[in-house]
Design an enzyme around this catalytic site. Structure first.
Site, mmCIF file in Angstrom:
data_model
loop_
_atom_site.group_PDB
_atom_site.id
_atom_site.type_symbol
_atom_site.label_atom_id
_atom_site.label_comp_id
_atom_site.label_asym_id
_atom_site.label_seq_id
_atom_site.Cartn_x
_atom_site.Cartn_y
_atom_site.Cartn_z
ATOM 1 N N GLU A 66 38.073 40.247 38.534
ATOM 2 C CA GLU A 66 37.517 41.607 38.551
ATOM 3 C C GLU A 66 36.084 41.568 39.092
ATOM 4 O OE1 GLU A 66 36.290 45.012 35.262
ATOM 5 O OE2 GLU A 66 37.556 43.312 34.673
ATOM 6 N N ASP B 208 34.942 43.203 42.692
ATOM 7 C CA ASP B 208 33.845 44.179 42.750
ATOM 8 C C ASP B 208 32.869 43.810 43.862
ATOM 9 O OD1 ASP B 208 32.048 46.313 41.605
ATOM 10 O OD2 ASP B 208 30.784 44.573 41.238
ATOM 11 N N ASN C 80 39.959 48.265 36.768
ATOM 12 C CA ASN C 80 39.749 46.829 36.557
ATOM 13 C C ASN C 80 40.814 46.021 37.288
ATOM 14 O OD1 ASN C 80 37.666 47.590 34.885
ATOM 15 N ND2 ASN C 80 38.773 47.201 32.988
ATOM 16 N N GLU D 160 40.246 45.989 41.067
ATOM 17 C CA GLU D 160 39.213 45.027 41.445
ATOM 18 C C GLU D 160 39.744 43.593 41.364
ATOM 19 O OE1 GLU D 160 35.015 47.192 40.281
ATOM 20 O OE2 GLU D 160 36.146 46.224 38.682
#
EC number: 3.1.26.3
Length: 246
Positions: A61, A65, A130, A133
């Site tokens: 995650e 990002d 989440n 990502e």
């Protein structure tokens, strides 16, 4: 320590079309399925890899990002040559907002691929973003930056990034209100308190005051949501001047 191989194999006994669903999302076959297994393993499974490290999607995650920020920053830099650093930063934040990523995760039905001990209905909305990502992080490790950039462009930028529309989008009414109050030298206060209603789920109420005058009230299941809702109502009350801050 739980046997990671047995646990992950159990996923395929219960969800034999994992590979097929993943291939459909990626529009190609994954090279290393291990990255995607991790991307859809929730921490509630409480398993570790061969080196004793937690085996779940949280590190992916983080990586995803960073990949999203990089690709979006590059796109904005090229598409908006006149935008300064502040403008580009604000636009990127709008594109990768939690709300937006949650919608993307829902559209891809990523929750259907998760291995977790928590019932799907008990997850909050953020699980969808989440997972999106984490998927991006897995794609980067599996296929490299160029393919990752291609996936983000097709799934996010082309269908959802319209510069003109985004310029008028507010991602946080509370942040906007605070910025406006600071610029206009106004005092503000969020008075949050437990709501003793008859709801089964705990609620919070908030009174938003500006210059000691209550301008908005709201109620929600968390303090953060109540403050955001009150800020949004205040925004529409002061829209003529506050909209200049967007």
């Amino acid at each position: 320590m739980k046997n990671i191989r047995n646990i992950l194999n159990s996923r395929f006994k219960r969800n034999g079309n994992f590979f097929m669903q993943l291939t459909k999302i990626l529009e190609s076959k994954p090279k290393e399925i291990k990255y995607y297994r991790r991307a859809f393993t929730h921490r509630s499974m409480n398993i570790k890899d061969s080196k004793g490290n937690p085996f779940n999607y949280e590190r992916l995650e983080f990586l995803g990002d960073a990949m999203l920020s990089s690709v979006i920053a590059s796109h904005l830099y090229l598409e908006v040559p006149g935008g300064d650093e502040g403008y580009l930063t604000k636009m990127r934040s709008k594109i990768v907002s939690r709300e937006h990523l949650n919608e993307l995760g829902k559209q891809l039905n990523l929750i259907d691929l998760v291995e977790s001990k928590i019932p799907p209905g008990q997850f909050g909305d953020n699980i969808h973003g989440n997972l999106f990502e984490a998927l991006i992080g897995a794609i980067f490790l599996d296929r490299g930056y160029k393919y990752c950039e291609k996936f983000i462009t097709k799934r996010l930028i082309i269908p959802h990034v319209d510069i003109e529309t985004l310029e008028g989008k507010v991602i946080s009414y509370k942040s906007l209100l605070i910025e406006w109050c600071q610029k206009e030298k106004k005092t503000f206060n969020y008075h949050v308190y437990d709501d003793t209603g008859n709801d089964e789920i705990r609620h919070f109420s908030v009174k938003l005051s500006i210059d000691d005058k209550v301008v908005a009230k709201a109620r929600a299941t968390s303090k953060k949501k109540a403050e955001e809702k009150a800020s949004k109502r205040a925004f529409f009350a002061f829209q003529s001047t506050m909209s200049k801050m967007i």
